[in-house]
Write a protein that holds these residues in place. Structure first.
Motif, PDB file in Angstrom:
ATOM      1  N   ILE A  81       0.811  -1.214   0.000  1.00 40.27           N
ATOM      2  CA  ILE A  81       0.000   0.000   0.000  1.00 40.27           C
ATOM      3  C   ILE A  81       0.853   1.277   0.000  1.00 40.27           C
ATOM      4  N   PRO A  82       1.913   1.361   0.825  1.00 38.67           N
ATOM      5  CA  PRO A  82       2.745   2.572   0.795  1.00 38.67           C
ATOM      6  C   PRO A  82       3.356   2.839  -0.579  1.00 38.67           C
ATOM      7  N   GLU A  83       3.756   1.776  -1.281  1.00 33.45           N
ATOM      8  CA  GLU A  83       4.351   1.941  -2.609  1.00 33.45           C
ATOM      9  C   GLU A  83       3.301   2.402  -3.622  1.00 33.45           C
ATOM     10  N   LEU A  84       2.103   1.856  -3.520  1.00 31.89           N
ATOM     11  CA  LEU A  84       1.017   2.269  -4.411  1.00 31.89           C
ATOM     12  C   LEU A  84       0.633   3.725  -4.146  1.00 31.89           C
ATOM     13  N   ALA A  85       0.605   4.094  -2.869  1.00 32.33           N
ATOM     14  CA  ALA A  85       0.258   5.470  -2.502  1.00 32.33           C
ATOM     15  C   ALA A  85       1.288   6.456  -3.052  1.00 32.33           C
ATOM     16  N   LYS A  86       2.562   6.070  -3.020  1.00 31.32           N
ATOM     17  CA  LYS A  86       3.624   6.928  -3.568  1.00 31.32           C
ATOM     18  C   LYS A  86       3.369   7.209  -5.050  1.00 31.32           C
ATOM     19  N   TYR A  87       2.946   6.178  -5.759  1.00 34.35           N
ATOM     20  CA  TYR A  87       2.680   6.336  -7.193  1.00 34.35           C
ATOM     21  C   TYR A  87       1.550   7.337  -7.422  1.00 34.35           C
ATOM     22  N   PHE A  88       0.482   7.200  -6.645  1.00 40.96           N
ATOM     23  CA  PHE A  88      -0.673   8.078  -6.839  1.00 40.96           C
ATOM     24  C   PHE A  88      -0.396   9.511  -6.395  1.00 40.96           C
ATOM     25  N   LEU A  93      -3.494  14.334  -7.992  1.00 43.51           N
ATOM     26  CA  LEU A  93      -4.952  14.407  -8.051  1.00 43.51           C
ATOM     27  C   LEU A  93      -5.440  15.421  -7.021  1.00 43.51           C
ATOM     28  N   LYS A  94      -6.458  16.185  -7.370  1.00 43.00           N
ATOM     29  CA  LYS A  94      -6.985  17.198  -6.459  1.00 43.00           C
ATOM     30  C   LYS A  94      -8.119  16.624  -5.603  1.00 43.00           C
ATOM     31  N   ASN A  95      -7.890  16.645  -4.290  1.00 42.19           N
ATOM     32  CA  ASN A  95      -8.884  16.153  -3.328  1.00 42.19           C
ATOM     33  C   ASN A  95      -9.453  14.782  -3.699  1.00 42.19           C
ATOM     34  N   PRO A  96      -8.585  13.784  -3.893  1.00 39.36           N
ATOM     35  CA  PRO A  96      -9.098  12.453  -4.250  1.00 39.36           C
ATOM     36  C   PRO A  96      -9.821  11.805  -3.070  1.00 39.36           C
ATOM     37  N   LEU A  97     -10.738  10.928  -3.381  1.00 36.61           N
ATOM     38  CA  LEU A  97     -11.468  10.183  -2.362  1.00 36.61           C
ATOM     39  C   LEU A  97     -11.175   8.701  -2.578  1.00 36.61           C
ATOM     40  N   VAL A  98     -10.739   8.028  -1.527  1.00 39.10           N
ATOM     41  CA  VAL A  98     -10.408   6.606  -1.617  1.00 39.10           C
ATOM     42  C   VAL A  98     -11.659   5.777  -1.342  1.00 39.10           C
ATOM     43  N   VAL A  99     -11.835   4.716  -2.124  1.00 41.48           N
ATOM     44  CA  VAL A  99     -13.032   3.876  -2.003  1.00 41.48           C
ATOM     45  C   VAL A  99     -12.637   2.420  -1.778  1.00 41.48           C
ATOM     46  N   SER A 100     -13.213   1.824  -0.747  1.00 38.54           N
ATOM     47  CA  SER A 100     -13.057   0.384  -0.540  1.00 38.54           C
ATOM     48  C   SER A 100     -14.296  -0.287  -1.121  1.00 38.54           C
ATOM     49  N   SER A 109      -7.945   0.446   2.660  1.00 36.67           N
ATOM     50  CA  SER A 109      -8.296   1.748   2.085  1.00 36.67           C
ATOM     51  C   SER A 109      -8.027   2.885   3.063  1.00 36.67           C
ATOM     52  N   LYS A 110      -8.251   2.614   4.340  1.00 37.99           N
ATOM     53  CA  LYS A 110      -7.990   3.626   5.366  1.00 37.99           C
ATOM     54  C   LYS A 110      -6.507   3.982   5.398  1.00 37.99           C
ATOM     55  N   LYS A 111      -5.656   2.966   5.288  1.00 39.88           N
ATOM     56  CA  LYS A 111      -4.208   3.196   5.285  1.00 39.88           C
ATOM     57  C   LYS A 111      -3.795   3.975   4.042  1.00 39.88           C
ATOM     58  N   PHE A 112      -4.348   3.588   2.898  1.00 41.80           N
ATOM     59  CA  PHE A 112      -4.047   4.266   1.631  1.00 41.80           C
ATOM     60  C   PHE A 112      -4.459   5.735   1.718  1.00 41.80           C
ATOM     61  N   ALA A 113      -5.651   5.977   2.254  1.00 48.55           N
ATOM     62  CA  ALA A 113      -6.176   7.339   2.379  1.00 48.55           C
ATOM     63  C   ALA A 113      -5.321   8.187   3.313  1.00 48.55           C
ATOM     64  N   SER A 114      -4.855   7.587   4.407  1.00 45.11           N
ATOM     65  CA  SER A 114      -4.033   8.340   5.359  1.00 45.11           C
ATOM     66  C   SER A 114      -2.713   8.760   4.724  1.00 45.11           C
ATOM     67  N   LEU A 115      -2.163   7.913   3.877  1.00 45.37           N
ATOM     68  CA  LEU A 115      -0.907   8.231   3.193  1.00 45.37           C
ATOM     69  C   LEU A 115      -1.105   9.332   2.155  1.00 45.37           C
ATOM     70  N   VAL A 151      -9.495   0.985  -4.084  1.00 42.19           N
ATOM     71  CA  VAL A 151      -8.321   0.247  -3.608  1.00 42.19           C
ATOM     72  C   VAL A 151      -8.718  -1.176  -3.236  1.00 42.19           C
ATOM     73  N   ASP A 152      -7.994  -2.148  -3.799  1.00 43.04           N
ATOM     74  CA  ASP A 152      -8.271  -3.551  -3.485  1.00 43.04           C
ATOM     75  C   ASP A 152      -6.957  -4.322  -3.460  1.00 43.04           C
ATOM     76  N   ASP A 153      -6.973  -5.506  -2.875  1.00 48.85           N
ATOM     77  CA  ASP A 153      -5.734  -6.286  -2.822  1.00 48.85           C
ATOM     78  C   ASP A 153      -5.464  -6.975  -4.150  1.00 48.85           C
TER      79      ASP A 153
END
Length: 225
Positions: A81-88, A93-100, A109-115, A151-153
C-alpha cells in the motif's frame, strides 16, 4: 508451485535459512471451507511448503490473514500500500477520495487514504458464493465531481471493481482510478473494467502485466536483510 517446492527442497540441503518469498499467494482465496465438501487449498499448500523445507514464508498483501494461520513456521505479510500510494501522489490528483469496494478491505483503504491525506468511504457488497455474482448494496454516496481511487488487494475477473465503478459513475463522480497489489486481470477483465468507466488501473509487479507500474522488489529485499 511444483517448481517452487523443488527449489526449496534443493536449497535446504545447503542452507538452514530457507525463506520462501511468494509475492502473490493465490491459494489464500481458499483459506476456509465456504461450501460443503470444499477443499481448504491453503492448508494443503502450507503443509507442502513446510515439508519441502521452508523455514519462513513471506508474502505481499495476502488476500486473507487467516490463510497464514495454516502455517506452523514464521510468516510475514508485507504491505504494498505505501508503494502504491507513492505512485498516486505523483499524479497530483486534487482532493481524491479513496473507495473500498467492501468492508473487508476497509483497513487497507484507510491506510491508503491516510498516506494520501484524503478521506475514504466503504461500499457494501454482496457476493453469491455459488454463482460468483457481485452486487453493490450501497444506495447512495457523496462523490459528485470527485476523483476516486478504488483500492483492493487483487483483481481477478474484475467483477467487484466493475460493479463499484458503475455505481460510482451513476453518483456523478469525476474520474475513477483503480489501485491494487495483484493485477491478475483474467481474460478480458481489463477491457471490461475500462468500459465500466475506469480511467486507469495501477497494480504492482507481483504479477507482471500492462498495469504493473509499481515495483515491490525493494520492500521484499528489505524483509530478508
Amino acid at each position: 508451485m511444483l517448481q517452487a517446492l523443488s527449489i526449496i527442497s534443493q536449497v535446504r540441503k545447503i542452507s538452514s535459512r530457507t525463506y520462501a518469498i511468494i509475492p502473490y499467494m493465490g491459494y489464500a482465496r481458499q483459506d476456509k471451507q465456504f461450501l460443503s465438501r470444499e477443499v481448504i487449498t491453503m492448508s494443503v499448500v502450507a503443509k507442502m511448503l513446510q515439508s519441502a523445507g521452508a523455514k519462513k514464508v513471506i508474502v505481499v498483501d495476502i488476500h486473507s490473514n487467516t490463510a497464514l494461520n495454516h502455517f506452523n513456521i514464521p510468516t510475514e505479510n508485507i504491505s504494498a500500500i505505501p508503494e502504491l500510494a507513492k505512485y498516486f501522489k505523483k499524479l497530483n490528483l486534487k482532493n481524491p477520495l479513496v473507495v473500498s469496494p467492501d468492508a473487508g478491505g476497509s483497513s487497507r483503504s484507510k491506510k491508503f487514504a491516510s498516506l494520501l491525506k484524503s478521506d475514504f468511504i466503504v461500499l457494501k457488497k454482496h457476493r453469491d458464493r455459488k454463482t460468483g455474482r457481485v452486487n453493490i448494496q450501497t444506495t447512495k454516496a457523496d462523490v459528485q465531481g470527485k476523483d476516486l481511487i478504488i483500492v483492493d488487494d487483487m483483481i481477478s475477473t474484475g467483477g467487484s471493481v466493475i460493479k463499484a465503478a458503475q455505481f460510482l459513475k451513476k453518483q456523478k463522480c469525476k474520474r475513477v482510478f483503480v489501485a491494487c497489489t495483484h493485477g491478475l486481470l483474467v481474460g478480458d477483465a481489463e477491457k471490461k473494467i475500462r468500459k465500466a468507466g475506469v480511467s486507469r488501473i495501477i497494480s504492482t509487479n507481483t504479477i507482471p502485466g500492462n498495469t504493473s507500474k509499481v515495483d515491490v522488489s525493494g520492500i521484499l529485499a528489505k524483509s530478508v536483510q
